[in-house]
Design a protein around this motif. Sequence first.
Motif, short mmCIF file in Angstrom:
data_model
loop_
_atom_site.label_atom_id
_atom_site.label_comp_id
_atom_site.label_asym_id
_atom_site.label_seq_id
_atom_site.Cartn_x
_atom_site.Cartn_y
_atom_site.Cartn_z
N CYS A 129 8.05 5.04 -5.34
CA CYS A 129 6.64 4.67 -5.22
C CYS A 129 6.15 4.64 -3.77
O CYS A 129 4.97 4.37 -3.51
CB CYS A 129 6.38 3.31 -5.87
N TYR A 130 7.02 4.93 -2.82
CA TYR A 130 6.68 4.84 -1.40
C TYR A 130 5.44 5.68 -1.08
O TYR A 130 5.39 6.87 -1.34
CB TYR A 130 7.87 5.29 -0.56
N LYS A 131 4.41 5.04 -0.55
CA LYS A 131 3.14 5.65 -0.12
C LYS A 131 2.35 6.29 -1.26
O LYS A 131 1.38 7.01 -0.99
CB LYS A 131 3.37 6.66 1.01
N GLU A 132 2.70 6.05 -2.49
CA GLU A 132 2.00 6.67 -3.61
C GLU A 132 0.56 6.21 -3.72
O GLU A 132 -0.31 6.95 -4.18
CB GLU A 132 2.73 6.40 -4.93
N LYS A 133 0.26 4.98 -3.31
CA LYS A 133 -1.10 4.45 -3.42
C LYS A 133 -2.11 5.32 -2.68
O LYS A 133 -3.28 5.37 -3.03
CB LYS A 133 -1.17 3.03 -2.87
N CYS A 141 4.89 -3.98 2.61
CA CYS A 141 3.79 -3.28 3.29
C CYS A 141 2.89 -2.66 2.24
O CYS A 141 3.26 -1.68 1.59
CB CYS A 141 4.36 -2.20 4.22
N SER A 142 1.72 -3.24 2.04
CA SER A 142 0.82 -2.77 0.98
C SER A 142 0.33 -1.35 1.23
O SER A 142 0.18 -0.56 0.29
CB SER A 142 -0.36 -3.73 0.84
N LYS A 154 6.39 16.32 5.50
CA LYS A 154 5.79 16.21 4.17
C LYS A 154 6.79 15.62 3.18
O LYS A 154 6.43 14.83 2.30
CB LYS A 154 5.32 17.59 3.69
N LYS A 155 8.06 15.98 3.32
CA LYS A 155 9.11 15.43 2.47
C LYS A 155 9.51 14.07 3.02
O LYS A 155 9.33 13.78 4.20
CB LYS A 155 10.32 16.36 2.42
#
Length: 280
Positions: free
Chosen positions: A68-72, A184-185, A58-59
Amino acid sequence: MRVMLVDSNYFCYKAKLTTGNLQYNGVQTGIMFGFINQLMTAAKEIQPDKIIFTWDSKKSERKKILPCYKEKRKDNQTEEEQREWEEAFSQFKQLQKEILPRIGFNNNFIQTGYESDDLIAKYVFDNDNKHIYIVTADDDMLQLLHKAHIFNPAKNMVLGHNYLIENHGIKPPDWVSVKQIAGCSSDNVPGVPGVGEKTAIKYLKGDMKKTTKTYQRIKENKDLIEFNKRIVELPFEGTKPLKEDVNEFDMREFLRFCRDYGLNHFRKDDNKEQIRQLFK
């Protein structure tokens, strides 16, 4: 020895989208069912002597250097969708912490701050074995094809060592450079603006004219490209070796698990015999 490395989170996410609504006596069981079903499919294809399960933490160490990594992935979720995913993640954890150990799969790994991809890559680089098969649809793993095969369940095909050379004209280690340039979008890793994977491959192969704006843009973003290497190259720095144990698959305990959660599909005689053969 033929080793099957399972990207366990991939199995869970796919199960959430395909069988995630299944339940038994009011308990959600769809991810458990989908996970075991996919595991059987992969094992039939690969016929492994050993199965190793790896999980995402999870961390994230990557978020420390790229917030911002994987925030989308969290954007635009309704409250109902958030509750659904919370329930799904509880099944992820149950599989990892309880069910797999219960039925005798002792090679079941997670490391705080690291992803399934990192653990798989660490194992691949630490073991000189030409018969390693990674089970995933994550194209980040293509950078490992010179060391392992990949079984992509989404395409139902095994990618061999020469897949990238034959299909894209580049070697597996070059895939890191493709990701560095294109980003990597899906993981929210920013690449060079306006440059996708096909264009990055064209640049790396020397098929792009140096006078083009795209070529110049790539050259101008060398700092971004260098930074991205820390994010996209596997394994991420600090990933620890996997300390393997012996799997001791327990058929009786597996059938009890299936009974407890109403997974009667796997209790049918034909399936029971297949499972005995696949996981012996």
